[in-house]
Structure formats: C-alpha cells, structure tokens
Scaffold this active site. Structure first.
Site, PDB file in Angstrom:
ATOM      1  N   ILE A 152       0.905  -1.148   0.000  1.00  0.00           N
ATOM      2  CA  ILE A 152       0.000   0.000   0.000  1.00  0.00           C
ATOM      3  C   ILE A 152       0.942   1.195   0.000  1.00  0.00           C
ATOM      4  CG2 ILE A 152      -1.760   1.295   1.247  1.00  0.00           C
ATOM      5  CD1 ILE A 152      -2.775  -1.346   2.387  1.00  0.00           C
ATOM      6  N   PRO A 153       1.194   1.765  -1.176  1.00  0.00           N
ATOM      7  CA  PRO A 153       2.335   2.660  -1.397  1.00  0.00           C
ATOM      8  C   PRO A 153       2.219   4.041  -0.749  1.00  0.00           C
ATOM      9  CG  PRO A 153       0.964   2.587  -3.350  1.00  0.00           C
ATOM     10  CD  PRO A 153       0.372   1.615  -2.370  1.00  0.00           C
ATOM     11  N   CYS A 154       2.393   4.074   0.550  1.00  0.00           N
ATOM     12  CA  CYS A 154       2.259   5.354   1.249  1.00  0.00           C
ATOM     13  C   CYS A 154       3.411   6.312   0.943  1.00  0.00           C
ATOM     14  CB  CYS A 154       2.061   5.148   2.746  1.00  0.00           C
ATOM     15  SG  CYS A 154       3.336   4.222   3.546  1.00  0.00           S
ATOM     16  N   HIS A 155       4.469   5.829   0.271  1.00  0.00           N
ATOM     17  CA  HIS A 155       5.522   6.749  -0.166  1.00  0.00           C
ATOM     18  C   HIS A 155       5.000   7.718  -1.227  1.00  0.00           C
ATOM     19  CE1 HIS A 155       5.796   3.370  -3.011  1.00  0.00           C
ATOM     20  NE2 HIS A 155       6.186   4.284  -3.886  1.00  0.00           N
ATOM     21  N   ARG A 156       3.866   7.427  -1.819  1.00  0.00           N
ATOM     22  CA  ARG A 156       3.261   8.296  -2.834  1.00  0.00           C
ATOM     23  C   ARG A 156       2.420   9.412  -2.230  1.00  0.00           C
ATOM     24  NH1 ARG A 156       1.286   3.237  -6.557  1.00  0.00           N
ATOM     25  NH2 ARG A 156       3.382   2.491  -7.048  1.00  0.00           N
TER      26      ARG A 156
END
Length: 189
Positions: A152-156
């Site tokens: 779940i790409p929270c770096h985005r």
C-alpha cells in the site's frame, strides 16, 4: 505520541525484530526477508494474504527463515523484483490482511491503493477521497501506521505544499522509491 501496534509491542518484548523472526520460525509463521536495493523488507504471510511488508532496520540473522513456498509470498517477491527493476508494478493484486485496524485506517489505505505508479497525492487529497476533508492530521497518522507500506504505497503521499512528509521506512527510502517511480526528488521541498 505515536501509538505502537501490537506487533511492535511484541517485537520490543522479544528483543527487536530478530526476536520476532525467531518466534515466527518456532511457530511456523510463513515469513521472508526480502533484500531490496534500498534495504530489507520483512514480509509476513498467512495462507493467501500478506500481513506485513515493511522495511526493517535490522539485517536478518543467519538463522532459518521460511522459503517463499506460499503462492502469495512467491508472487509478492516476484512483483518486488519487477518493481525494483524499474517496472511500473501495481501491487493491488496482492491480498493483504489488515487486522487490528480501524475502519478509518482501512479507508485511508484503500484510498492510497488508488494512487497509480509514478503519481503522488497529498494527505488532503486522501482526506477528501474518504469524505473527511478536515481529518488531514488523522490521515497522516493512519498513513504512518500502514503495516504493508510497500504494497500500500504510502511513499506516494506528500504534503499539499510539496514537502515529502513522513515515511515509516525513513525519508531517504521515500526519496529513493519516488525516484525509482520516475520523480525528480529535487522538486519536493
């Protein structure tokens, strides 16, 4: 003050991530330590779901780890290989189990999963998506509690002013992940 998850409290009680890995080995909990170009990713699975996939600050011990025999582990590792090779990978096909979470956190994480590879959105955007435009700070807390931060790409997720914000795997890793996805990290404040 950040509220720690049950897994973090258990890990601390066992002497850190190494102790948690030893306990998983004893009880036969499928797990794998994936060596990415930017650090180790600790992956825990259950049947056909991933329970945890996050960067680890500790190098795995030389002790046993489970080979990735579960199909979900094998598929996750294959997608991570492709992702770190520069492929525009979408991890949505990987089933994750988000136990011991609130409905609010799940709403936030579902919104994050909608951010396509190579794009970024703000915490405010997420708050708007889930119908809680004044809950930006709570959104930030939910983003920080993400147990599968690579899937779940929270770096985005960045701040509205273009600043990076935080990242559970560290800001340098956030920069590296965004650069991998084609962003000029110099544009972020």
């Amino acid at each position: 003050m950040k509220r720690s998850s049950a897994l973090e409290r258990i890990s601390d009680a066992l002497g850190g991530e190494q102790g948690l890995r030893r306990l998983r080995n004893v009880f036969g909990i499928p797990s794998f330590c994936y060596k990415s170009p930017i650090g180790w990713i600790d992956i825990i699975a259950e049947e056909n779901r991933i329970l945890r996939a996050s960067f680890s600050e500790e190098t795995p011990s030389s002790g046993p780890t489970f080979p990735p025999t579960l199909p979900v582990l094998t598929r996750t590792i294959k997608l991570l290989d492709l992702y770190f090779a520069g492929g525009p990978i979408d991890f949505v096909e990987i089933s994750v189990q988000l136990a011991y979470t609130t409905d609010f956190q799940q709403q936030v994480w579902n919104a994050i999963r909608q951010i396509p590879y190579g794009e970024v959105q703000s915490y405010q955007w997420i708050a708007d998506q889930i119908g809680k435009p004044k809950a930006v700070r709570a959104v930030g807390n939910a983003v920080g509690a993400n147990p599968v931060s690579i899937l779940i790409p929270c770096h985005r997720v960045i701040r509205s002013n273009g600043a990076l914000g935080g990242y559970g795997g560290g800001l340098e890793r956030k920069r590296q992940l965004l650069a991998l996805e084609g962003h000029d990290i110099e544009k972020f404040k």
